[in-house]
Structure formats: C-alpha cells, structure tokens
Design a protein around this motif. Structure first.
Motif, PDB file in Angstrom:
ATOM      1  N   GLN A   1      71.293  22.226  81.165  1.00 34.33           N
ATOM      2  CA  GLN A   1      71.022  21.650  82.479  1.00 34.33           C
ATOM      3  C   GLN A   1      69.835  20.698  82.380  1.00 34.33           C
ATOM      4  N   LEU A   2      69.871  19.662  83.208  1.00 34.77           N
ATOM      5  CA  LEU A   2      68.740  18.783  83.422  1.00 34.77           C
ATOM      6  C   LEU A   2      68.256  19.053  84.833  1.00 34.77           C
ATOM      7  N   LEU A   3      67.058  19.574  84.967  1.00 34.82           N
ATOM      8  CA  LEU A   3      66.498  19.882  86.276  1.00 34.82           C
ATOM      9  C   LEU A   3      65.421  18.853  86.575  1.00 34.82           C
ATOM     10  N   ILE A   4      65.616  18.107  87.657  1.00 35.52           N
ATOM     11  CA  ILE A   4      64.702  17.018  87.991  1.00 35.52           C
ATOM     12  C   ILE A   4      63.908  17.368  89.237  1.00 35.52           C
ATOM     13  N   ASP A   5      62.594  17.369  89.093  1.00 40.31           N
ATOM     14  CA  ASP A   5      61.683  17.497  90.233  1.00 40.31           C
ATOM     15  C   ASP A   5      61.720  16.124  90.901  1.00 40.31           C
ATOM     16  N   ALA A   6      62.677  15.957  91.814  1.00 37.46           N
ATOM     17  CA  ALA A   6      63.064  14.626  92.280  1.00 37.46           C
ATOM     18  C   ALA A   6      62.107  14.009  93.297  1.00 37.46           C
ATOM     19  N   ASP A   7      61.254  14.794  93.929  1.00 44.19           N
ATOM     20  CA  ASP A   7      60.284  14.225  94.872  1.00 44.19           C
ATOM     21  C   ASP A   7      59.394  13.237  94.105  1.00 44.19           C
ATOM     22  N   ALA A   8      59.437  11.988  94.487  1.00 45.34           N
ATOM     23  CA  ALA A   8      58.610  10.934  93.881  1.00 45.34           C
ATOM     24  C   ALA A   8      58.909  10.697  92.404  1.00 45.34           C
ATOM     25  N   CYS A   9      60.140  10.920  91.972  1.00 41.67           N
ATOM     26  CA  CYS A   9      60.511  10.681  90.576  1.00 41.67           C
ATOM     27  C   CYS A   9      61.184   9.310  90.470  1.00 41.67           C
TER      28      CYS A   9
ATOM     29  N   PHE B   1      62.465  22.254  77.616  1.00 42.25           N
ATOM     30  CA  PHE B   1      61.891  20.979  77.194  1.00 42.25           C
ATOM     31  C   PHE B   1      61.392  20.306  78.463  1.00 42.25           C
ATOM     32  N   VAL B   2      60.215  19.699  78.417  1.00 41.56           N
ATOM     33  CA  VAL B   2      59.661  19.058  79.614  1.00 41.56           C
ATOM     34  C   VAL B   2      59.174  17.658  79.257  1.00 41.56           C
ATOM     35  N   VAL B   3      59.531  16.697  80.109  1.00 41.03           N
ATOM     36  CA  VAL B   3      59.105  15.315  79.927  1.00 41.03           C
ATOM     37  C   VAL B   3      58.690  14.768  81.283  1.00 41.03           C
ATOM     38  N   ASP B   4      57.651  13.907  81.278  1.00 42.31           N
ATOM     39  CA  ASP B   4      57.278  13.282  82.547  1.00 42.31           C
ATOM     40  C   ASP B   4      58.001  11.946  82.692  1.00 42.31           C
ATOM     41  N   HIS B   5      57.848  11.309  83.830  1.00 38.52           N
ATOM     42  CA  HIS B   5      58.601  10.090  84.116  1.00 38.52           C
ATOM     43  C   HIS B   5      58.150   8.881  83.300  1.00 38.52           C
TER      44      HIS B   5
ATOM     45  N   ASP C   1      66.869  24.290  78.561  1.00 39.03           N
ATOM     46  CA  ASP C   1      67.180  23.283  79.564  1.00 39.03           C
ATOM     47  C   ASP C   1      66.101  22.206  79.490  1.00 39.03           C
ATOM     48  N   ILE C   2      66.347  21.088  80.162  1.00 38.97           N
ATOM     49  CA  ILE C   2      65.412  19.967  80.169  1.00 38.97           C
ATOM     50  C   ILE C   2      64.903  19.783  81.595  1.00 38.97           C
ATOM     51  N   VAL C   3      63.605  19.563  81.735  1.00 35.60           N
ATOM     52  CA  VAL C   3      62.989  19.366  83.043  1.00 35.60           C
ATOM     53  C   VAL C   3      62.242  18.040  83.034  1.00 35.60           C
TER      54      VAL C   3
END
Length: 156
Positions: free
Chosen positions: A3-11, A86-90, A67-69
């Motif tokens: 899964q790719l979970l996106i913290d979508a607020d302001a992404c 796995f975590v990556v910023d924008h 998963d990827i965040v």
C-alpha cells in the motif's frame, strides 16, 4: 499487496505519486480530514473528522510492514518507521531510523523558538527540481518495497 499511504493534507505530489505507484501495482490510499477532502478517481480516500493528529492515527492503524508512506510530518513518520514502513517526504528525502531523531529534535527546537516569540522561515517555493528529486527517490523506494514483498512471498 503493498500500500501507498499518503498524508494528503497539503501534499503537493499526490498526482505524481499516484502515477508512479500505478506502474508498480502499489495500492494508493489518500488520508485527509474534513477540511481538505482530497479525492481522485479510482483511489480510496479516507476522510476523518478534523482534530489533532486524527489523520495520523488513522493512517498508522491502516499501515502494514513494508508499506510506503508519504508525509512531511516527522511525528507521523516516526510512528510509521516503528511499524516497518518506508517513509519519504514530498521533496524526496527518505525518513529513516537513522535520521528521524535529529529531525524530531530540530522540529522541537524550532517550535520552542517560535513559542518564545522567534520567527522562522516558511518552506521555499516548490520547484520542478523538487518534483524530480521526489520521483527518483519514490521510484527507488517502490522498487525496494516490491523486492521485499517478492522475497517474503517466496519464503512462505
């Protein structure tokens, strides 16, 4: 399935991340609160009531190992890393167990400085180079996640 979970607020990279993840057959899920309502066709969007960290806790609860965040929130990143994500910023910076403590300490010191009346600069204007950096790192992470998923499937 990864899964790719996106913290979508302001992404700012939602659409780019959705495009890339589709090439790796990674299932994207957008998380936002009721004040943002970010939705895309054929993508699951989980909308939570507005509140402190409500999106963060919902995202962490949906997360499984490897998963990827995508998030710029270091507190959320730390929780995701603890669950094996796995975590990556924008901007394409991978957040890891090696750098998260320093990032959290910097966040704390910056907040303390602002509470004392200091002013800090906001983020720089987003450039095409930011998108390129994000895409390159995100593709690397997708490839590692897919490889790990394949290895764990073969072991079973």
């Amino acid at each position: 399935m990864i899964q790719l979970l996106i913290d979508a607020d302001a992404c700012p990279v939602v659409d780019l991340a959705l495009f890339v993840s589709s090439q790796y057959e990674i299932k994207p899920i957008l998380f936002c609160d009721t004040s943002h309502r970010i939705e895309r066709d054929n993508v699951i969007t989980i909308i939570v009531p507005k509140g402190p960290d409500s999106v963060d806790f919902k995202l962490v609860n949906a997360l499984t190992k490897n998963d990827i965040v995508i998030t710029g929130d270091y507190g959320l990143a730390a929780m995701c890393l603890a669950k094996g994500a796995f975590v990556v910023d924008h901007n394409g910076r991978e957040l890891t167990s090696e750098n998260i403590d320093q990032l959290l300490a910097f966040r704390y010191e910056s907040a303390k400085f602002r509470r004392a009346g200091g002013r800090t600069k906001g983020p720089k204007k987003r450039t095409e180079e930011n998108n390129i950096s994000f895409e390159l790192k995100f593709r690397q992470i997708c490839e590692r996640a897919v490889l790990l998923k394949g290895e764990s499937t073969n072991e079973q």
